[in-house]
Design a protein around this motif. Sequence first.
Motif, PDB file in Angstrom:
ATOM      1  N   ALA A   1       0.834  -1.201   0.000  1.00 59.23           N
ATOM      2  CA  ALA A   1       0.000   0.000   0.000  1.00 59.23           C
ATOM      3  C   ALA A   1       0.872   1.256   0.000  1.00 59.23           C
ATOM      4  O   ALA A   1       0.549   2.262  -0.630  1.00 59.23           O
ATOM      5  CB  ALA A   1      -0.926  -0.010   1.214  1.00 59.23           C
ATOM      6  N   THR A   2       1.997   1.180   0.719  1.00 61.90           N
ATOM      7  CA  THR A   2       2.937   2.310   0.718  1.00 61.90           C
ATOM      8  C   THR A   2       3.411   2.588  -0.708  1.00 61.90           C
ATOM      9  O   THR A   2       3.400   3.734  -1.180  1.00 61.90           O
ATOM     10  CB  THR A   2       4.147   1.993   1.624  1.00 61.90           C
ATOM     11  OG1 THR A   2       3.690   1.970   2.971  1.00 61.90           O
ATOM     12  CG2 THR A   2       5.240   3.019   1.487  1.00 61.90           C
ATOM     13  N   GLY A   3       3.799   1.518  -1.411  1.00 62.29           N
ATOM     14  CA  GLY A   3       4.252   1.666  -2.798  1.00 62.29           C
ATOM     15  C   GLY A   3       3.177   2.300  -3.664  1.00 62.29           C
ATOM     16  O   GLY A   3       3.454   3.159  -4.503  1.00 62.29           O
TER      17      GLY A   3
ATOM     18  N   ASP B   1      -7.698   4.490  -8.418  1.00 55.28           N
ATOM     19  CA  ASP B   1      -7.413   3.070  -8.128  1.00 55.28           C
ATOM     20  C   ASP B   1      -7.062   2.901  -6.656  1.00 55.28           C
ATOM     21  O   ASP B   1      -7.462   1.938  -6.017  1.00 55.28           O
ATOM     22  CB  ASP B   1      -6.257   2.556  -8.998  1.00 55.28           C
ATOM     23  CG  ASP B   1      -6.650   2.507 -10.464  1.00 55.28           C
ATOM     24  OD1 ASP B   1      -7.870   2.512 -10.742  1.00 55.28           O
ATOM     25  OD2 ASP B   1      -5.747   2.493 -11.326  1.00 55.28           O
ATOM     26  N   PHE B   2      -6.293   3.863  -6.127  1.00 51.43           N
ATOM     27  CA  PHE B   2      -5.921   3.760  -4.713  1.00 51.43           C
ATOM     28  C   PHE B   2      -7.161   3.836  -3.825  1.00 51.43           C
ATOM     29  O   PHE B   2      -7.321   3.058  -2.884  1.00 51.43           O
ATOM     30  CB  PHE B   2      -4.929   4.865  -4.315  1.00 51.43           C
ATOM     31  CG  PHE B   2      -4.571   4.806  -2.864  1.00 51.43           C
ATOM     32  CD1 PHE B   2      -3.616   3.903  -2.423  1.00 51.43           C
ATOM     33  CD2 PHE B   2      -5.224   5.596  -1.928  1.00 51.43           C
ATOM     34  CE1 PHE B   2      -3.309   3.799  -1.072  1.00 51.43           C
ATOM     35  CE2 PHE B   2      -4.930   5.504  -0.577  1.00 51.43           C
ATOM     36  CZ  PHE B   2      -3.967   4.599  -0.150  1.00 51.43           C
ATOM     37  N   PHE B   3      -8.056   4.797  -4.129  1.00 50.72           N
ATOM     38  CA  PHE B   3      -9.244   4.991  -3.280  1.00 50.72           C
ATOM     39  C   PHE B   3     -10.412   4.087  -3.666  1.00 50.72           C
ATOM     40  O   PHE B   3     -11.519   4.262  -3.138  1.00 50.72           O
ATOM     41  CB  PHE B   3      -9.680   6.465  -3.283  1.00 50.72           C
ATOM     42  CG  PHE B   3      -8.837   7.317  -2.359  1.00 50.72           C
ATOM     43  CD1 PHE B   3      -8.952   7.185  -0.977  1.00 50.72           C
ATOM     44  CD2 PHE B   3      -7.909   8.218  -2.854  1.00 50.72           C
ATOM     45  CE1 PHE B   3      -8.173   7.941  -0.110  1.00 50.72           C
ATOM     46  CE2 PHE B   3      -7.130   8.986  -1.993  1.00 50.72           C
ATOM     47  CZ  PHE B   3      -7.259   8.844  -0.619  1.00 50.72           C
ATOM     48  N   ALA B   4     -10.207   3.140  -4.566  1.00 50.71           N
ATOM     49  CA  ALA B   4     -11.285   2.187  -4.912  1.00 50.71           C
ATOM     50  C   ALA B   4     -11.668   1.438  -3.633  1.00 50.71           C
ATOM     51  O   ALA B   4     -10.788   0.992  -2.884  1.00 50.71           O
ATOM     52  CB  ALA B   4     -10.811   1.223  -5.978  1.00 50.71           C
ATOM     53  N   PRO B   5     -12.977   1.314  -3.344  1.00 51.44           N
ATOM     54  CA  PRO B   5     -13.401   0.693  -2.083  1.00 51.44           C
ATOM     55  C   PRO B   5     -12.727  -0.658  -1.827  1.00 51.44           C
ATOM     56  O   PRO B   5     -12.299  -0.936  -0.697  1.00 51.44           O
ATOM     57  CB  PRO B   5     -14.913   0.553  -2.259  1.00 51.44           C
ATOM     58  CG  PRO B   5     -15.273   1.676  -3.183  1.00 51.44           C
ATOM     59  CD  PRO B   5     -14.114   1.815  -4.122  1.00 51.44           C
ATOM     60  N   ALA B   6     -12.587  -1.484  -2.855  1.00 48.26           N
ATOM     61  CA  ALA B   6     -12.000  -2.813  -2.632  1.00 48.26           C
ATOM     62  C   ALA B   6     -10.544  -2.683  -2.181  1.00 48.26           C
ATOM     63  O   ALA B   6     -10.068  -3.443  -1.323  1.00 48.26           O
ATOM     64  CB  ALA B   6     -12.077  -3.641  -3.914  1.00 48.26           C
ATOM     65  N   ASN B   7      -9.830  -1.693  -2.733  1.00 45.80           N
ATOM     66  CA  ASN B   7      -8.426  -1.503  -2.347  1.00 45.80           C
ATOM     67  C   ASN B   7      -8.330  -1.020  -0.899  1.00 45.80           C
ATOM     68  O   ASN B   7      -7.506  -1.517  -0.120  1.00 45.80           O
ATOM     69  CB  ASN B   7      -7.759  -0.503  -3.295  1.00 45.80           C
ATOM     70  CG  ASN B   7      -6.249  -0.493  -3.151  1.00 45.80           C
ATOM     71  OD1 ASN B   7      -5.620  -1.559  -3.109  1.00 45.80           O
ATOM     72  ND2 ASN B   7      -5.665   0.684  -3.046  1.00 45.80           N
ATOM     73  N   LEU B   8      -9.177  -0.057  -0.543  1.00 45.39           N
ATOM     74  CA  LEU B   8      -9.151   0.447   0.842  1.00 45.39           C
ATOM     75  C   LEU B   8      -9.534  -0.664   1.817  1.00 45.39           C
ATOM     76  O   LEU B   8      -8.901  -0.815   2.881  1.00 45.39           O
ATOM     77  CB  LEU B   8     -10.108   1.638   1.000  1.00 45.39           C
ATOM     78  CG  LEU B   8      -9.791   2.872   0.149  1.00 45.39           C
ATOM     79  CD1 LEU B   8     -10.711   4.025   0.516  1.00 45.39           C
ATOM     80  CD2 LEU B   8      -8.325   3.303   0.305  1.00 45.39           C
TER      81      LEU B   8
END
Length: 388
Positions: A353-355, A369-376
């Motif tokens: 996640a840092t990367g 893409d970072f804030f996509a619910p599945a990613n969070l």
Amino acid sequence: MLLARDGHEVVLLDRAHFPSDTISTHWIVRPGIELLEGWGLLDRVVATGCPPIDRVRVSFGTTVIDGMPSTRGGEPATTYAPRRTVLDEILLDAAIAAGVRVHTGIGIRDVLTEEDGRVTGVTGQDETGASVEFEADLVIGADGRNSTVARAVGAGFVADRGALAATLYGYWAGLPADGAEVRVGEGLGSSRWPTNDGLVVLALTVPRQALLGSRAGVAEVYRQVLASMPELASELAGAELSGRVHGAANLRNFYRQSHGPGWVLVGDAAHHKDPIGSRGISDAFADAEGVVRAYTSARSGRVPLERALERHRALRAAATAATFDFICRQAALTPVDEETMRLMRAVAADPAATGQLVSVFAGSARIEDFFAPANLDRILAGAAATSR
Ligand SMILES: Cc1cc2nc3c(=O)[nH]c(=O)nc-3n(C[C@H](O)[C@H](O)[C@H](O)COP(=O)(O)OP(=O)(O)OC[C@H]3O[C@@H](n4cnc5c(N)ncnc54)[C@H](O)[C@@H]3O)c2cc1C
């Protein structure tokens, strides 16, 4: 440059003379770097000795997210922050080499129009005060956020979030900078990265009132804000400010109507957002390439110019919407809420996640893409599992 390379006849008019130190902290994030590389100009930037930026460190209070941005293919997403005196000179030389006729010291005042309203050229003044006139089948207003061409054609705002923050910056000798460093504080942001000549640019994002409501000059406000940041004190003690402090508070966040019969706006003239996101140069490059693509396809007869430009506008709006929103939220300088802090702590504890997040800051990953619910959910679930 791009139009001339495509074989079109181009006249470039600018009221400045170059090299010109345009107000900017000039970190070119990844999409802009890739475009420079594609145009064959990145080597020239690197040859100026401008240090590569391979590492990004983002601090939210004591939570630090520190990593190496990467491209989608997993390669290092190296970026650079060349001084504008350096970058603009490289671009201008390349434009001249491609055949562009350059006239500097000419201020555009108005557009020439036909009876039906179609724009057919520009009028302006040279430095002796003499009037000048240039005709063109397309007038491209690449004249910045306070665009004269936009005003002359009556291009209105189609989205306007107003001016949210002010930016102050100066160049420092002896200030350490291992890559780009961004600090998100209480009602205040700071960022720094290395540039040409061994200097580091240190920028502060402050409420507009801090600048507009103060009787102190830009340099004094900059010093006062720095003095209120104890976390920088020890590093600044060994560093020296080089040259003057710059500041800007008229940083309106907007999209303008960006094309009409015989005219098109490019870069900040069409779409401007607070510099806190370091996107302006990259977006202006991408915009230039999109407009050239539209013009070239229209000239080849494949599609009417108006339709090609409208298609480009829609693509730009879609490509920049999430970042525009993110930048406006950052520039509002509202305190970071507990939910965001929980997410940032989870990111800091998760190397993948840092990367991803440092790549968002470097422009090599998409904010949406970072804030996509599945990613969070994945990041927060990982943090919850670790703390059990
Ligand atoms: C404080 C600050 C910090 C920034 N930091 C960054 C950063 O770190 N990274 C980043 O990517 N972006 C940054 N930006 C934004 C970036 O500088 C702009 O997005 C970028 O320069 C836009 O390019 P442009 O060609 O559209 O406009 P500009 O670079 O503004 O160029 C406009 C040109 O038009 C000319 N011009 C204007 N009016 C006329 C006229 N009437 N007649 C003739 N010529 C005219 C000007 O002389 C100038 O050469 C920052 C901006 C500010 C204000």
